[in-house]
Design a protein around this motif. Structure first.
Motif, mmCIF file in Angstrom:
data_model
loop_
_atom_site.group_PDB
_atom_site.id
_atom_site.type_symbol
_atom_site.label_atom_id
_atom_site.label_comp_id
_atom_site.label_asym_id
_atom_site.label_seq_id
_atom_site.Cartn_x
_atom_site.Cartn_y
_atom_site.Cartn_z
ATOM 1 N N PRO A 15 44.922 42.649 52.975
ATOM 2 C CA PRO A 15 44.459 42.364 51.614
ATOM 3 C C PRO A 15 44.753 43.476 50.617
ATOM 4 O O PRO A 15 44.322 43.398 49.474
ATOM 5 N N SER A 27 42.001 34.721 49.940
ATOM 6 C CA SER A 27 41.480 34.482 51.272
ATOM 7 C C SER A 27 40.953 33.057 51.426
ATOM 8 O O SER A 27 41.150 32.420 52.459
ATOM 9 N N LEU A 30 43.939 30.769 51.632
ATOM 10 C CA LEU A 30 44.551 30.934 52.951
ATOM 11 C C LEU A 30 43.770 30.172 54.014
ATOM 12 O O LEU A 30 44.368 29.531 54.886
ATOM 13 N N ASN A 31 42.453 30.197 53.951
ATOM 14 C CA ASN A 31 41.639 29.426 54.899
ATOM 15 C C ASN A 31 41.894 27.934 54.776
ATOM 16 O O ASN A 31 42.005 27.232 55.779
ATOM 17 N N TRP A 75 45.996 34.364 61.270
ATOM 18 C CA TRP A 75 45.735 34.393 59.829
ATOM 19 C C TRP A 75 44.377 33.791 59.515
ATOM 20 O O TRP A 75 43.635 34.301 58.667
ATOM 21 N N SER A 79 41.406 35.940 57.697
ATOM 22 C CA SER A 79 40.915 35.589 56.369
ATOM 23 C C SER A 79 39.455 35.140 56.415
ATOM 24 O O SER A 79 38.690 35.400 55.487
ATOM 25 N N ASN A 83 36.403 36.871 54.330
ATOM 26 C CA ASN A 83 35.434 36.113 53.533
ATOM 27 C C ASN A 83 33.999 36.410 53.963
ATOM 28 O O ASN A 83 33.110 36.553 53.119
#
Length: 121
Positions: A15, A27, A30-31, A75, A79, A83
């Protein structure tokens, strides 16, 4: 990333280029992308199983599933941890945790070659 940019000293990490609210937006997106990918691969896997695809098609799908299992999950885990750190941790404790969270991405990328070698025919 550009909207929240501020010049700061960076230590390399997943990040690191993101500042302010952009890291959390990145993030979260990305999730969503990785979760959608997982759902897509699961549906495709079920379709391949039900239709009784040819052996070569199954081998191709196994290769794709291996990529999904290692890289996408790396990933996704990283992420998700980033979070959660925003919710559960004070801001001064986050940077070391972010470096820990990024290990899952690095592991996923690093193991691809040995895993490909192990599953090759």
């Amino acid at each position: 990333m550009i909207a929240y940019w501020t010049p700061v000293k960076l230590v390399c990490g997943m990040p690191a280029p993101y500042h302010g609210d952009s890291i959390w937006l990145w993030s979260k997106v990305l999730n969503v992308v990785n979760g959608t990918s997982a759902i897509f691969y699961f549906i495709t896997w079920q379709t391949v199983k039900k239709r009784g695809a040819a052996h070569s098609s199954k081998r191709v799908f196994v290769s794709i599933a291996v990529v999904m299992a290692f890289e996408v999950s790396g990933w996704f885990i990283s992420s998700t941890l980033i979070n959660l750190s925003r919710i559960l941790m004070y801001s001064d404790k986050r940077p070391p945790f972010h470096y820990f969270a990024c290990l899952f991405v690095n592991f996923g990328i690093a193991v691809k070659t040995p895993v490909y070698y192990a599953i090759r025919s």
